[in-house]
Write an enzyme that holds these catalytic residues in place. Structure first.
Site, PDB file in Angstrom:
ATOM      1  N   PHE A  11      38.834  33.740  45.858  1.00  0.00           N
ATOM      2  CA  PHE A  11      38.615  34.068  47.275  1.00  0.00           C
ATOM      3  C   PHE A  11      37.514  33.187  47.885  1.00  0.00           C
ATOM      4  O   PHE A  11      37.763  32.377  48.792  1.00  0.00           O
ATOM      5  CB  PHE A  11      38.310  35.566  47.372  1.00  0.00           C
ATOM      6  CG  PHE A  11      37.631  36.010  48.638  1.00  0.00           C
ATOM      7  CD1 PHE A  11      38.063  35.547  49.877  1.00  0.00           C
ATOM      8  CD2 PHE A  11      36.570  36.908  48.597  1.00  0.00           C
ATOM      9  CE1 PHE A  11      37.441  35.972  51.051  1.00  0.00           C
ATOM     10  CE2 PHE A  11      35.949  37.341  49.752  1.00  0.00           C
ATOM     11  CZ  PHE A  11      36.378  36.861  50.982  1.00  0.00           C
ATOM     12  N   ASN A  32      41.302  28.887  35.914  1.00  0.00           N
ATOM     13  CA  ASN A  32      42.345  29.255  34.936  1.00  0.00           C
ATOM     14  C   ASN A  32      43.328  30.269  35.530  1.00  0.00           C
ATOM     15  O   ASN A  32      44.206  30.766  34.818  1.00  0.00           O
ATOM     16  CB  ASN A  32      41.723  29.811  33.648  1.00  0.00           C
ATOM     17  CG  ASN A  32      41.020  31.136  33.860  1.00  0.00           C
ATOM     18  OD1 ASN A  32      40.866  31.590  34.994  1.00  0.00           O
ATOM     19  ND2 ASN A  32      40.583  31.760  32.779  1.00  0.00           N
ATOM     20  N   THR A  35      42.141  35.463  37.872  1.00  0.00           N
ATOM     21  CA  THR A  35      42.148  36.294  39.086  1.00  0.00           C
ATOM     22  C   THR A  35      42.300  35.433  40.346  1.00  0.00           C
ATOM     23  O   THR A  35      42.499  35.965  41.428  1.00  0.00           O
ATOM     24  CB  THR A  35      40.865  37.141  39.208  1.00  0.00           C
ATOM     25  OG1 THR A  35      39.721  36.282  39.115  1.00  0.00           O
ATOM     26  CG2 THR A  35      40.793  38.197  38.123  1.00  0.00           C
ATOM     27  N   ASP A  56      40.244  26.679  31.647  1.00  0.00           N
ATOM     28  CA  ASP A  56      39.265  27.751  31.423  1.00  0.00           C
ATOM     29  C   ASP A  56      37.901  27.108  31.178  1.00  0.00           C
ATOM     30  O   ASP A  56      37.723  26.389  30.183  1.00  0.00           O
ATOM     31  CB  ASP A  56      39.726  28.549  30.187  1.00  0.00           C
ATOM     32  CG  ASP A  56      38.736  29.609  29.766  1.00  0.00           C
ATOM     33  OD1 ASP A  56      37.615  29.654  30.323  1.00  0.00           O
ATOM     34  OD2 ASP A  56      39.085  30.396  28.865  1.00  0.00           O
ATOM     35  N   VAL A  57      36.950  27.359  32.052  1.00  0.00           N
ATOM     36  CA  VAL A  57      35.676  26.618  31.996  1.00  0.00           C
ATOM     37  C   VAL A  57      34.755  27.061  30.854  1.00  0.00           C
ATOM     38  O   VAL A  57      33.671  26.509  30.689  1.00  0.00           O
ATOM     39  CB  VAL A  57      34.905  26.663  33.337  1.00  0.00           C
ATOM     40  CG1 VAL A  57      35.714  25.985  34.432  1.00  0.00           C
ATOM     41  CG2 VAL A  57      34.503  28.076  33.724  1.00  0.00           C
ATOM     42  N   TYR A 143      30.139  42.727  33.905  1.00  0.00           N
ATOM     43  CA  TYR A 143      29.893  41.849  35.049  1.00  0.00           C
ATOM     44  C   TYR A 143      28.387  41.729  35.315  1.00  0.00           C
ATOM     45  O   TYR A 143      27.821  40.641  35.336  1.00  0.00           O
ATOM     46  CB  TYR A 143      30.603  42.427  36.269  1.00  0.00           C
ATOM     47  CG  TYR A 143      30.580  41.564  37.511  1.00  0.00           C
ATOM     48  CD1 TYR A 143      31.143  40.295  37.514  1.00  0.00           C
ATOM     49  CD2 TYR A 143      30.027  42.038  38.698  1.00  0.00           C
ATOM     50  CE1 TYR A 143      31.147  39.513  38.667  1.00  0.00           C
ATOM     51  CE2 TYR A 143      30.037  41.271  39.854  1.00  0.00           C
ATOM     52  CZ  TYR A 143      30.593  40.005  39.838  1.00  0.00           C
ATOM     53  OH  TYR A 143      30.601  39.234  40.987  1.00  0.00           O
ATOM     54  N   THR A 173      31.591  40.531  50.339  1.00  0.00           N
ATOM     55  CA  THR A 173      32.111  39.494  51.230  1.00  0.00           C
ATOM     56  C   THR A 173      33.594  39.776  51.494  1.00  0.00           C
ATOM     57  O   THR A 173      34.280  40.305  50.622  1.00  0.00           O
ATOM     58  CB  THR A 173      31.941  38.116  50.559  1.00  0.00           C
ATOM     59  OG1 THR A 173      30.553  37.938  50.266  1.00  0.00           O
ATOM     60  CG2 THR A 173      32.402  36.977  51.448  1.00  0.00           C
TER      61      THR A 173
END
Ligand code: UDP
Length: 323
Positions: A11, A32, A35, A56-57, A143, A173
């Site tokens: 987003f 990746n 989401t 995928d970082v 998270y 946001t």
């Protein structure tokens, strides 16, 4: 400049990529798609200065960068509770990988942290020097704690190696390219209101949030990385207009001209009671100003939801946080 945006199909990431391209930068968007969504970046795909890498970082990869925005992570409560291990890894191992690259390439670095770093805050509004009140073993900890570890890593790379890095704590946001099925308050309420389905309020509706339009947020991210003398700093970015969840529900019903009712469902575990940023530091240091008022931003977001109705989920089964 060569700019890397991890989580660039998400987003906020996709809105940031669009803004960077507008400013003439070369953008490598790495995602990746756990989401994030290819639909978010499809309008950017034809741009000659835009490249997308499906990766995928947490795993090493080679690239050249003058600046790195590390935005990759599930970010909604539904998103990170569905993917807790991936969330922990992208904010710890992924942050480490990106910081190593920033060190080797002498690139500017921005870590996207979160208001969740304050947990269920005992201090209100939240200033950057508040240490927070986080449950380290609850359902949000994957998270909250991994973002806090990402912050610690970022500050250690500043102290140990003198890299040009900063931390931004992003508050709630909303806006175009929101994930319509990620269970967050604004996407859920707009989706439900547009379909004249009941809006699902968790608890009694008296918890508060303050919501920031994504364009304002992106402006803050740009200032935080490109403005001089910001290395080693932490900044809150968010709106200061605090409302109850019930007030948001009524406002969205009105703005959608909807006939929806409101239904109350059980509270979510560890759902913060109150949240509002103190933004005096960003206003003073970065000269950041909020430009879009809430009703205007919500109208634009509702328009976006209407015109992307193909993305709307079936609200007969609203997306809920499992607890
Ligand atoms: N919320 C709600 N109904 C929904 C989605 C969210 O009442 O359909 C509430 C949620 O319990 C929280 C607030 O809205 O108090 C904001 O939730 P969101 O998922 O947007 O993000 P959070 O601020 O919790 O990270």
């Amino acid at each position: 400049m060569k700019v890397v945006v991890t989580g660039g199909a998400g987003f906020i990431g996709s809105n940031l990529c669009a803004r960077l391209l507008d400013e003439g930068h070369n953008v490598l968007c790495v995602d990746n798609l756990l989401t994030g969504s290819e639909q978010n970046i499809s309008p950017l795909r034809g741009h000659p200065q835009f490249t997308f890498l499906h990766h995928d970082v947490t795993q090493p990869f080679s690239f050249e960068a003058d600046a790195i925005f590390h935005m990759a992570s599930p970010a909604s409560p539904v998103g990170y509770m569905e993917h807790p291990i991936e969330t922990i890894l992208v904010n710890s191992q992924g942050t480490y990988q990106m910081l190593e690259q920033a060190r080797k390439q002498k690139a500017m670095f921005l870590f996207s942290s979160t208001s969740e770093a304050y947990g269920d805050p005992l201090v209100h509004p939240q200033r950057e020097d508040y240490w927070g009140n986080v449950n380290p073993i609850g359902p949000r900890a994957c998270y909250d704690e991994s973002k806090r570890l990402g912050e610690t890593l970022t500050m250690e790379f500043c102290r140990q190696y003198g890299i040009n890095a900063r931390i931004v704590r992003i508050f709630n946001t909303y806006g175009p390219n929101s994930q319509t099925d990620d269970g967050r308050m604004i996407p859920n309420f707009i989706t439900q209101a547009l379909q004249n389905e009941p809006l699902t309020v968790y608890g009694d509706g008296n918890k508060t949030r303050s919501i920031c339009y994504v364009n304002d947020l992106v402006e803050g991210l740009m200032l935080a990385i490109f403005q001089p003398h910001t290395a080693g700093e932490v900044f809150n970015l968010g709106n200061t207009e605090e409302r109850t969840v019930l007030e948001f529900a009524h406002m969205i019903i009105r703005l959608c001209n909807s006939s929806s009712s409101i239904i109350f469902e059980p509270s979510r575990i560890d759902d913060p009671e109150r949240r509002r940023p103190d933004i005096s530091k960003v206003q003073k240091v970065l000269g950041w100003q909020l430009k879009i008022n809430m009703e205007e931003g919500l109208r634009q977001t509702i328009e976006w939801f209407r015109s992307h109705s193909n993305r709307l989920s079936d609200v007969s089964e609203p997306v809920r946080t499992s607890n």
